[in-house]
Design an enzyme around this catalytic site. Structure first.
Site, PDB file in Angstrom:
ATOM      1  N   GLY A  12      95.542  26.427  51.290  1.00  0.00           N
ATOM      2  CA  GLY A  12      96.565  27.251  52.308  1.00  0.00           C
ATOM      3  C   GLY A  12      95.849  27.358  53.604  1.00  0.00           C
ATOM      4  N   VAL A  76      97.143  31.976  49.993  1.00  0.00           N
ATOM      5  CA  VAL A  76      98.695  31.771  49.852  1.00  0.00           C
ATOM      6  C   VAL A  76      99.482  33.032  49.555  1.00  0.00           C
ATOM      7  CG1 VAL A  76      98.369  29.258  49.095  1.00  0.00           C
ATOM      8  CG2 VAL A  76      98.560  31.165  47.459  1.00  0.00           C
ATOM      9  N   SER A 130      90.247  41.685  55.263  1.00  0.00           N
ATOM     10  CA  SER A 130      90.922  42.519  56.137  1.00  0.00           C
ATOM     11  C   SER A 130      90.562  42.189  57.525  1.00  0.00           C
ATOM     12  CB  SER A 130      90.973  44.126  55.826  1.00  0.00           C
ATOM     13  OG  SER A 130      91.637  44.738  56.832  1.00  0.00           O
ATOM     14  N   GLY A 132      92.889  40.630  59.899  1.00  0.00           N
ATOM     15  CA  GLY A 132      93.936  39.778  60.701  1.00  0.00           C
ATOM     16  C   GLY A 132      93.501  38.625  60.957  1.00  0.00           C
ATOM     17  N   LYS A 184      91.304  46.594  48.313  1.00  0.00           N
ATOM     18  CA  LYS A 184      91.862  46.222  49.400  1.00  0.00           C
ATOM     19  C   LYS A 184      93.272  46.615  49.511  1.00  0.00           C
ATOM     20  CE  LYS A 184      93.234  43.719  53.082  1.00  0.00           C
ATOM     21  NZ  LYS A 184      94.641  43.279  53.088  1.00  0.00           N
ATOM     22  N   HIS A 187      92.946  50.276  50.805  1.00  0.00           N
ATOM     23  CA  HIS A 187      92.385  49.893  52.291  1.00  0.00           C
ATOM     24  C   HIS A 187      93.972  49.907  53.013  1.00  0.00           C
ATOM     25  CE1 HIS A 187      92.552  47.383  55.696  1.00  0.00           C
ATOM     26  NE2 HIS A 187      91.308  47.577  55.969  1.00  0.00           N
ATOM     27  N   ASN A 188      94.964  49.058  52.378  1.00  0.00           N
ATOM     28  CA  ASN A 188      96.117  48.970  53.102  1.00  0.00           C
ATOM     29  C   ASN A 188      96.973  50.242  53.220  1.00  0.00           C
ATOM     30  OD1 ASN A 188      95.382  46.351  53.322  1.00  0.00           O
ATOM     31  ND2 ASN A 188      97.324  45.381  52.768  1.00  0.00           N
ATOM     32  N   GLU A 191      95.751  52.432  55.756  1.00  0.00           N
ATOM     33  CA  GLU A 191      96.069  51.879  57.082  1.00  0.00           C
ATOM     34  C   GLU A 191      97.668  52.241  57.186  1.00  0.00           C
ATOM     35  OE1 GLU A 191      97.762  47.408  57.696  1.00  0.00           O
ATOM     36  OE2 GLU A 191      95.843  47.228  56.984  1.00  0.00           O
ATOM     37  N   TYR A 192      98.372  52.601  56.340  1.00  0.00           N
ATOM     38  CA  TYR A 192      99.779  52.899  56.459  1.00  0.00           C
ATOM     39  C   TYR A 192      99.700  54.224  56.847  1.00  0.00           C
ATOM     40  CZ  TYR A 192     102.934  49.635  54.027  1.00  0.00           C
ATOM     41  OH  TYR A 192     103.681  48.559  53.569  1.00  0.00           O
ATOM     42  N   ARG A 447     108.505  75.876  32.034  1.00  0.00           N
ATOM     43  CA  ARG A 447     108.527  74.701  31.070  1.00  0.00           C
ATOM     44  C   ARG A 447     108.722  75.020  29.640  1.00  0.00           C
ATOM     45  NH1 ARG A 447     104.512  71.570  30.681  1.00  0.00           N
ATOM     46  NH2 ARG A 447     105.459  69.903  30.352  1.00  0.00           N
TER      47      ARG A 447
END
Length: 469
Positions: A12, A76, A130, A132, A184, A187-188, A191-192, A447
């Site tokens: 890739g 990829v 990570s 970019g 990871k 991690h993302n 990041e959000y 409940r």
């Protein structure tokens, strides 16, 4: 160099794959790339005139050119493309070879592939990367998972390619099986959350306080010099300085307010609920992106529920200080939620993650790199069984000192009718976590009332049921 004996192979040759391959080549390793697209192959060849860099469109040539045991990474798109590459390469590989997935694969897919290839005697690793395209070229944060033996095979190459902080490479063996892709993913998710928190501070300062683009650029630049120093803060300041092609307006002011996503934030929220770990700041960041997608509905709703003109009745500099400390508070809680997820997942899935090492490798190269990660690394180093970074004495002191500011900033946002869902979720998470009593006794009673689900009692062992009516 001859056509045989390359140290490392990359499948890739898109932006990330090409850049990481060239990064590894710069460290003195001989590398070969594989891609079906002849243009990408010729592009790599043209970009690097070094004789120890090669590319081909032939899988057979690619495999036969690598030293044994072969060390191969795939970069990829996640999902079916990864399985397709594995299916093509596996018959050409030998026992003891190493195949790595460097994309954002969903961690259960990595576990499935890990089991299948391990059975064939092939090492398999899910490797989170990570930073970019720039990080891939100059030094990313790398999160490899699989087996310790597999990591030992590739450790020198990954350490050479990774970002460095104080001379320490931003890579470590994360843990067993899919640990690398899991970390990871989280991690993302963080990041959000951080991106959403910054955007809410921008909204409050722009619409509530009335700061100009120039003032915003100056302010975020100043914040990046202090405790909020982070990659996302740095690029935010840069964004406020970038003019459009006309040389007058900011590009930012011509960008549509509809954010896209690739799914890793959603995966983080879904898995947090599966693990029963609260991650409300991450959840709200995902929700806001979903709501941003229905732009036409939002425009129509704005006509039904118009927002009146707002005039802030507060000192500008005081509000700016509230917002700065609001972000510091919310940053800590966002990371706290992510680390709590990793800790629970490590126990649940048998990863055996070293939390201090995760904080350490996130200090450089990655998108969520920030100065305060050193505080988190120290917190886990002092107490490796720490349940939540918020209760570390140093971080607890900071949260206590900032909590008035976040409350004041939220009040201002509410008065201005500015939505601040991730910021509010950060404060609610803190308030919930520190509450020694919650009104969930009432929910347990409800409940039991409608479904005989039973409840526990204070001071008595066992479960109980009441005939309520």
């Amino acid at each position: 160099m001859s056509d045989t004996g390359y140290d490392f192979g990359m499948v890739g040759l898109g932006v990330m794959g090409r850049n990481l391959l060239l990064n590894i080549a710069d460290s003195g390793y001989s590398v070969i790339g594989l891609d079906k697209d002849p243009e990408k192959v010729s592009s790599l060849t043209a970009e690097s005139e070094k004789e120890h860099v090669k590319a081909t469109t032939s899988a057979e040539e690619f495999i036969s050119s690598l030293k044994s045991p072969r060390k191969i990474m795939m970069l990829v798109p996640a999902g079916a493309p990864v399985d397709s590459v594995i299916a093509e390469l596996t018959p050409l590989l030998s026992e003891g070879d190493l195949l790595m997935d460097g994309g954002n694969s969903y961690f259960p897919d990595t576990d499935r592939r890990y089991a299948a290839l391990t059975e064939k005697g092939i090492h398999y690793m899910g490797v989170g990367i990570s930073g970019g395209e720039e990080g891939a070229r100059r030094g990313p944060s790398i999160m490899p998972g699989g087996s310790a033996d597999s990591y030992d095979m590739i450790k020198p190459i990954l350490e050479a390619a990774a970002a460095k902080v104080n001379g320490e490479p931003c890579v470590t063996f994360i843990g067993h099986k899919s640990a690398g892709n899991y970390v990871k993913m989280v991690h993302n998710g963080i990041e959000y959350a951080l991106m959403q928190l910054i955007s809410e501070s921008y909204h409050l300062l722009k619409k509530g306080v009335g700061l100009t683009d120039g003032e915003l650029q100056k302010l975020y630049s100043e914040w990046n010099e202090g405790e909020l120093n982070s990659f996302l803060m740095e690029i935010t300041a840069d964004i406020f300085a970038k003019k459009d092609d006309d040389g007058e307006a900011l590009i930012l002011n011509n960008i549509l307010d509809r954010a896209r996503s690739k799914g890793t934030g959603k995966w983080t929220s879904q898995n947090a609920m599966d693990l029963q770990v609260a991650a409300p700041t991450i959840d709200m960041a995902v929700v806001v992106r979903d709501i941003s997608a229905i732009k036409e509905e939002r425009v129509a709703a704005g006509k039904v529920f118009p927002v009146e003109e707002y005039k802030m009745d507060a000192d500008k500099q005081t509000v700016i200080k509230h917002v700065e400390n609001m972000l510091k508070f919310a940053y800590i809680t966002a990371y706290a939620q992510g680390f709590a997820m990793i800790k629970k997942a490590s126990a649940e899935y048998g990863y055996e993650v070293n939390m201090a090492e995760v904080a350490k490798i996130w200090r450089g190269g990655c998108i969520i790199r920030a100065t305060m990660l050193e505080d988190f690394r120290q917190a886990f180093t002092e107490n490796e069984s720490l349940d939540n970074i918020m209760i570390n004495s140093g971080l607890a002191e900071k949260l206590s000192s900032y909590q008035t500011d976040i409350r004041e900033a939220i009040k201002l946002g509410m008065d201005a009718k500015i939505p601040m869902p991730a910021t509010m979720a950060s404060l609610s998470y803190f308030d919930l976590y520190r509450s020694s009593w919650l009104p969930l006794n009432l929910i347990q009673a409800q409940r039991d009332f409608f479904g005989a689900h039973t409840y526990e009692r204070i001071g008595k062992e066992g479960v109980f049921h009441t005939i309520w009516k």
